[in-house]
Design a protein around this motif. Structure first.
Motif, PDB file in Angstrom:
ATOM      1  N   ASP A  97      17.804 -12.127   7.407  1.00  0.00           N
ATOM      2  CA  ASP A  97      18.427 -13.457   7.268  1.00  0.00           C
ATOM      3  C   ASP A  97      17.324 -14.501   7.221  1.00  0.00           C
ATOM      4  O   ASP A  97      16.178 -14.226   7.553  1.00  0.00           O
ATOM      5  N   ASN A  98      17.688 -15.698   6.815  1.00  0.00           N
ATOM      6  CA  ASN A  98      16.645 -16.692   6.559  1.00  0.00           C
ATOM      7  C   ASN A  98      16.188 -17.448   7.801  1.00  0.00           C
ATOM      8  O   ASN A  98      15.464 -18.413   7.720  1.00  0.00           O
ATOM      9  N   ASP A  99      16.657 -16.980   8.945  1.00  0.00           N
ATOM     10  CA  ASP A  99      16.245 -17.599  10.204  1.00  0.00           C
ATOM     11  C   ASP A  99      14.954 -16.995  10.742  1.00  0.00           C
ATOM     12  O   ASP A  99      14.453 -17.422  11.764  1.00  0.00           O
ATOM     13  N   ARG A 100      14.507 -15.950  10.077  1.00  0.00           N
ATOM     14  CA  ARG A 100      13.409 -15.173  10.626  1.00  0.00           C
ATOM     15  C   ARG A 100      12.058 -15.867  10.522  1.00  0.00           C
ATOM     16  O   ARG A 100      11.789 -16.570   9.552  1.00  0.00           O
ATOM     17  N   ALA A 101      11.243 -15.640  11.543  1.00  0.00           N
ATOM     18  CA  ALA A 101       9.859 -16.096  11.472  1.00  0.00           C
ATOM     19  C   ALA A 101       8.997 -14.847  11.465  1.00  0.00           C
ATOM     20  O   ALA A 101       9.231 -13.909  12.233  1.00  0.00           O
ATOM     21  N   ILE A 102       8.045 -14.820  10.558  1.00  0.00           N
ATOM     22  CA  ILE A 102       7.202 -13.630  10.425  1.00  0.00           C
ATOM     23  C   ILE A 102       5.756 -13.987  10.750  1.00  0.00           C
ATOM     24  O   ILE A 102       5.211 -14.968  10.226  1.00  0.00           O
ATOM     25  N   LEU A 103       5.179 -13.199  11.637  1.00  0.00           N
ATOM     26  CA  LEU A 103       3.772 -13.420  11.998  1.00  0.00           C
ATOM     27  C   LEU A 103       2.917 -12.542  11.080  1.00  0.00           C
ATOM     28  O   LEU A 103       3.045 -11.317  11.073  1.00  0.00           O
ATOM     29  N   TYR A 104       2.086 -13.184  10.311  1.00  0.00           N
ATOM     30  CA  TYR A 104       1.233 -12.445   9.374  1.00  0.00           C
ATOM     31  C   TYR A 104      -0.182 -12.437   9.948  1.00  0.00           C
ATOM     32  O   TYR A 104      -0.775 -13.499  10.144  1.00  0.00           O
ATOM     33  N   SER A 105      -0.709 -11.267  10.278  1.00  0.00           N
ATOM     34  CA  SER A 105      -2.063 -11.243  10.853  1.00  0.00           C
ATOM     35  C   SER A 105      -2.976 -10.319  10.080  1.00  0.00           C
ATOM     36  O   SER A 105      -2.552  -9.297   9.542  1.00  0.00           O
ATOM     37  N   LEU A 106      -4.217 -10.708  10.092  1.00  0.00           N
ATOM     38  CA  LEU A 106      -5.263  -9.884   9.489  1.00  0.00           C
ATOM     39  C   LEU A 106      -6.195  -9.462  10.600  1.00  0.00           C
ATOM     40  O   LEU A 106      -6.594 -10.283  11.427  1.00  0.00           O
ATOM     41  N   CYS A 107      -6.494  -8.173  10.627  1.00  0.00           N
ATOM     42  CA  CYS A 107      -7.393  -7.676  11.669  1.00  0.00           C
ATOM     43  C   CYS A 107      -8.623  -7.094  10.970  1.00  0.00           C
ATOM     44  O   CYS A 107      -8.498  -6.218  10.111  1.00  0.00           O
ATOM     45  N   PHE A 108      -9.791  -7.594  11.324  1.00  0.00           N
ATOM     46  CA  PHE A 108     -11.004  -7.178  10.632  1.00  0.00           C
ATOM     47  C   PHE A 108     -11.675  -6.018  11.342  1.00  0.00           C
ATOM     48  O   PHE A 108     -12.430  -6.199  12.282  1.00  0.00           O
ATOM     49  N   GLY A 109     -11.358  -4.820  10.924  1.00  0.00           N
ATOM     50  CA  GLY A 109     -12.012  -3.624  11.475  1.00  0.00           C
ATOM     51  C   GLY A 109     -12.995  -3.115  10.442  1.00  0.00           C
ATOM     52  O   GLY A 109     -13.735  -3.896   9.856  1.00  0.00           O
ATOM     53  N   THR A 110     -12.948  -1.777  10.176  1.00  0.00           N
ATOM     54  CA  THR A 110     -13.792  -1.265   9.098  1.00  0.00           C
ATOM     55  C   THR A 110     -13.158  -1.619   7.753  1.00  0.00           C
ATOM     56  O   THR A 110     -13.770  -1.535   6.706  1.00  0.00           O
ATOM     57  N   GLU A 111     -11.864  -1.948   7.801  1.00  0.00           N
ATOM     58  CA  GLU A 111     -11.174  -2.501   6.646  1.00  0.00           C
ATOM     59  C   GLU A 111     -10.279  -3.602   7.198  1.00  0.00           C
ATOM     60  O   GLU A 111     -10.276  -3.845   8.400  1.00  0.00           O
ATOM     61  N   ILE A 112      -9.545  -4.270   6.313  1.00  0.00           N
ATOM     62  CA  ILE A 112      -8.673  -5.330   6.837  1.00  0.00           C
ATOM     63  C   ILE A 112      -7.287  -4.746   7.021  1.00  0.00           C
ATOM     64  O   ILE A 112      -6.696  -4.215   6.081  1.00  0.00           O
ATOM     65  N   GLN A 113      -6.795  -4.816   8.223  1.00  0.00           N
ATOM     66  CA  GLN A 113      -5.437  -4.357   8.444  1.00  0.00           C
ATOM     67  C   GLN A 113      -4.525  -5.575   8.452  1.00  0.00           C
ATOM     68  O   GLN A 113      -4.711  -6.505   9.249  1.00  0.00           O
ATOM     69  N   ALA A 114      -3.562  -5.586   7.524  1.00  0.00           N
ATOM     70  CA  ALA A 114      -2.632  -6.708   7.459  1.00  0.00           C
ATOM     71  C   ALA A 114      -1.319  -6.276   8.079  1.00  0.00           C
ATOM     72  O   ALA A 114      -0.805  -5.201   7.789  1.00  0.00           O
ATOM     73  N   THR A 115      -0.793  -7.098   8.973  1.00  0.00           N
ATOM     74  CA  THR A 115       0.459  -6.755   9.642  1.00  0.00           C
ATOM     75  C   THR A 115       1.413  -7.935   9.543  1.00  0.00           C
ATOM     76  O   THR A 115       1.021  -9.074   9.818  1.00  0.00           O
ATOM     77  N   ALA A 116       2.637  -7.663   9.137  1.00  0.00           N
ATOM     78  CA  ALA A 116       3.676  -8.690   9.170  1.00  0.00           C
ATOM     79  C   ALA A 116       4.668  -8.276  10.237  1.00  0.00           C
ATOM     80  O   ALA A 116       5.239  -7.196  10.172  1.00  0.00           O
ATOM     81  N   THR A 117       4.823  -9.101  11.251  1.00  0.00           N
ATOM     82  CA  THR A 117       5.724  -8.744  12.358  1.00  0.00           C
ATOM     83  C   THR A 117       6.900  -9.705  12.393  1.00  0.00           C
ATOM     84  O   THR A 117       6.708 -10.932  12.439  1.00  0.00           O
ATOM     85  N   ASP A 118       8.087  -9.147  12.360  1.00  0.00           N
ATOM     86  CA  ASP A 118       9.290  -9.956  12.523  1.00  0.00           C
ATOM     87  C   ASP A 118       9.325 -10.367  13.995  1.00  0.00           C
ATOM     88  O   ASP A 118       9.483  -9.521  14.881  1.00  0.00           O
ATOM     89  N   ILE A 119       9.141 -11.659  14.261  1.00  0.00           N
ATOM     90  CA  ILE A 119       8.941 -12.088  15.657  1.00  0.00           C
ATOM     91  C   ILE A 119      10.166 -11.767  16.513  1.00  0.00           C
ATOM     92  O   ILE A 119      10.060 -11.391  17.674  1.00  0.00           O
ATOM     93  N   GLU A 120      11.351 -11.873  15.917  1.00  0.00           N
ATOM     94  CA  GLU A 120      12.562 -11.648  16.692  1.00  0.00           C
ATOM     95  C   GLU A 120      12.799 -10.169  17.006  1.00  0.00           C
ATOM     96  O   GLU A 120      13.000  -9.788  18.147  1.00  0.00           O
ATOM     97  N   SER A 121      12.727  -9.328  15.969  1.00  0.00           N
ATOM     98  CA  SER A 121      13.052  -7.913  16.205  1.00  0.00           C
ATOM     99  C   SER A 121      11.824  -7.089  16.598  1.00  0.00           C
ATOM    100  O   SER A 121      11.942  -5.986  17.096  1.00  0.00           O
ATOM    101  N   GLY A 122      10.646  -7.663  16.368  1.00  0.00           N
ATOM    102  CA  GLY A 122       9.428  -6.921  16.697  1.00  0.00           C
ATOM    103  C   GLY A 122       9.073  -5.887  15.648  1.00  0.00           C
ATOM    104  O   GLY A 122       8.083  -5.175  15.759  1.00  0.00           O
ATOM    105  N   GLU A 123       9.901  -5.767  14.602  1.00  0.00           N
ATOM    106  CA  GLU A 123       9.629  -4.781  13.555  1.00  0.00           C
ATOM    107  C   GLU A 123       8.322  -5.095  12.844  1.00  0.00           C
ATOM    108  O   GLU A 123       8.026  -6.268  12.591  1.00  0.00           O
ATOM    109  N   LYS A 124       7.577  -4.059  12.506  1.00  0.00           N
ATOM    110  CA  LYS A 124       6.232  -4.275  11.950  1.00  0.00           C
ATOM    111  C   LYS A 124       6.091  -3.632  10.586  1.00  0.00           C
ATOM    112  O   LYS A 124       6.607  -2.540  10.357  1.00  0.00           O
ATOM    113  N   TYR A 125       5.362  -4.274   9.706  1.00  0.00           N
ATOM    114  CA  TYR A 125       5.025  -3.707   8.401  1.00  0.00           C
ATOM    115  C   TYR A 125       3.518  -3.803   8.292  1.00  0.00           C
ATOM    116  O   TYR A 125       2.949  -4.863   8.558  1.00  0.00           O
ATOM    117  N   GLU A 126       2.898  -2.707   7.908  1.00  0.00           N
ATOM    118  CA  GLU A 126       1.430  -2.729   7.905  1.00  0.00           C
ATOM    119  C   GLU A 126       0.864  -2.223   6.592  1.00  0.00           C
ATOM    120  O   GLU A 126       1.446  -1.370   5.940  1.00  0.00           O
TER     121      GLU A 126
END
Ligand SMILES: Nc1ncnc2c1ncn2[C@@H]1O[C@H](COP(=O)(O)OP(=O)(O)OP(=O)(O)O)[C@@H](O)[C@H]1O
Ligand SMILES: [Mg+2]
Length: 528
Positions: free
Chosen positions: A492-521
């Motif tokens: 639904d359009n109420d969602r806020a998504i946290l988009y983070s980049l983590c700089f390890g040996t490569e860049i890990q990009a994660t989008a986390t649905d703040i409400e449900s905690g669901e993660k896409y990487e």
């Protein structure tokens, strides 16, 4: 420009923190082939010491390793024997109960601290003056099923244990247990003429569990996971449990239970005796087998008070000696081995070209022969048991560390950003996430929160652009390049998504649905 800590590191230490036994091994970078497994354990033990702790009533740590299980403390009252605490990190497994006031993190930290003290002492005596926090790279092996959160807990425990100075320390890295075992056996696998693309199975027979994982050999000695890891509780300690059942038939089940409840140290002492004189020497061949006489008056005198009625009469007749014959031992092994064979059978694919057996229980000649009999013919006898399979994982961890390029921190060569949609400027606005020239440390994260823009938006796209300038206006500016993109469903359009980049040996990009905690990487290449 990337600064590597490799220039500083002189020694690599592998740590195998197992469910029932743990150990460490080390090698100097100038002499990579000489990997030493510690064989100087308090009191007893060859290459490993039990993952066990002994606390007093006030939860003061008294002993660790073998001395925590048996011997000297046996007469004291209200002691807490803590074992199997590594299992507390896996949610799906029944967790062992710890005494109130003792968290599993404290137990793990306490154990790692003791292991760390031993490591520091050993390294100092081998290479006096070696700076532990700057010249030593630690490689901790973890089960394949550990996720990032579990690894973060292990890192926290390592920090509490004084193994590292800061939580993000690049001097501690992780590898999985099957990965380490495969690395250790890589050269021997090559002798089996395994080709790129061939798959092989790693069978790790430990104390608690037997874990299987199937790997595919890639170019440049790299490995890929072929089938998700699978494991079951049928490790070597289940033979010990069968021994206790056998003993129960001689002295009464209740007597064994009472000793387990009230005299845990004595029970453990008896199990150690059984392992040393019966389980470990057992080959499965009747030739050369010598029956063993377990003298309860000597090994476990406290049991006598709980033996009653017909059991007591019979034991008195036998002068409190329980004789263990060949068939008795075989029937202690068989139910456990049957389970292992079934587990392997379920994961065994036709295209599996080889198998490697590692872990302490794989030392068993009987287990080795049963697995070879069952599966050898199906894979041209390519079943490899390394010398000392018990230490394959810890040695592999050292090899993993010796070949690792570890980057302490680096200065970003590019500015990174993603698309933003703005009512005034359109839907291709470059939103800068991090500016070129910024110094980032390993695993440093940058994050932004995004929300869907229109009411009926079902998907949100996340992308990553780079530019060699400090900033950009639009993502289609000529100096801006797309690194990659992915999209996620938004319910639904109420969602806020946290988009983070983590700089390890490569860049890990994660989008986390703040409400449900669901993660896409996803991961993007890091060009530094
Ligand atoms: N020669 C041997 N014959 C039979 N069993 C053995 C032998 N040597 C060790 N073991 C058994 O191997 C088990 C320990 O294996 P290992 O050290 O791989 O365990 P672990 O790493 O703590 O377990 P896990 O992998 O479940 O975390 C114990 O049950 C021990 O008695
Ligand atoms: Mg293990």
């Amino acid at each position: 420009m990337a600064k590597t800590i490799n220039e500083d590191v002189r020694v690599v230490v592998g740590i195998d923190f197992g469910t029932t036994f743990s150990t460490y091994a080390y090698a100097h970078k100038e002499n990579k082939n000489d990997i030493f497994v510690n064989d100087d354990w308090p009191f007893y033990g060859r290459y490993k010491t039990p993952t066990a702790l002994l606390y007093d009533e006030q939860l003061k740590l008294l002993e660790w390793g073998f001395p925590a299980l048996a011997g000297r403390q046996r007469k004291k009252k209200n002691l807490h024997w803590i074992e199997l605490f590594k299992l507390c990190l896996i949610k799906s497994i029944k967790r062992p109960t710890l005494p109130p006031g003792l968290s599993f993190k404290t137990a793990i930290s306490d154990y790692l601290r003791k292991l760390g003290d031993s490591i520091k002492e050993t390294l100092e005596s081998r290479w006096p003056g070696l700076k532990f926090f700057r010249q030593v790279l630690l490689v901790l092996t973890v089960p394949a099923e550990y996720d990032n959160n579990t690894i973060a807990i292990m890192r926290e425990c390592a920090l509490n244990a004084g193994l590292i100075k800061t939580k993000e320390s690049p001097y501690l890295i992780f590898t999985t247990e099957p990965e380490a075992a495969s690395i250790h056996c890589m050269r021997s696998l090559k002798e089996y003429e395994l080709k790129i693309g061939d798959s092989f199975m790693v069978v790790d027979c430990g104390g608690g569990t037997v874990d299987l994982s199937t790997k595919i050999l890639l170019k440049g000695e790299k490995l890929k996971e072929a089938i998700e890891q699978n494991g079951e509780e049928c490790g070597g300690s289940f033979v010990d449990k069968e021994f206790l059942k056998f003993l129960g038939k001689k002295v009464g089940r209740l007597a064994v239970e009472m000793v387990s409840k009230k005299h845990y140290g004595d029970l453990q002492y008896m199990i150690q005796e059984f392992c040393q004189f019966v389980k470990i020497p057992f080959t499965g061949k009747s030739e050369g087998f010598k029956s063993y006489e377990l003298d309860l008056e000597q090994i476990c005198p406290v049991i006598k008070q709980y033996v009653i009625n017909e059991y007591k009469e019979k034991m008195e007749e036998d002068s409190w000696v329980v004789t263990i014959e060949f068939n008795d031992v075989r029937s202690m092994f068989d139910p456990v081995i049957e389970k292992i064979l079934k587990l392997i059978q379920n994961q065994f694919g036709e295209d599996c070209s080889a198998m490697i057996l590692v872990g302490g229980f794989s030392e068993s000649k009987y287990l080795q022969s049963r697995i070879k009999n069952e599966f050898g013919a199906r894979m041209n006898n390519k079943i490899y048991v390394p010398p000392q399979p018990m230490v394959a994982i810890v040695k592999g961890a050292v090899k993993f560390g010796l070949n690792q390029e570890v980057i302490a921190d680096r200065i970003l060569k590019w500015t990174y950003g993603s698309t933003d949609i703005r009512t005034d400027l359109g839907n291709n606005v470059f939103s800068r996430m991090i500016k070129k020239g910024t110094r980032v440390s390993v695993d440093e994260k940058v994050s932004r929160v995004y929300t869907p823009v229109s009411k009926d938006q079902m998907k949100m796209g996340f992308d990553l652009y780079t530019t060699n300038r400090d900033n950009a206006d639009f993502c289609n500016d000529p100096h801006v390049n797309l690194l990659g993109k992915f999209s996620i469903n938004v319910p639904d359009n109420d969602r806020a998504i946290l988009y983070s980049l983590c700089f390890g040996t490569e860049i890990q990009a994660t989008a986390t649905d703040i409400e449900s905690g669901e993660k896409y990487e996803t991961t993007f290449e890091l060009d530094i």
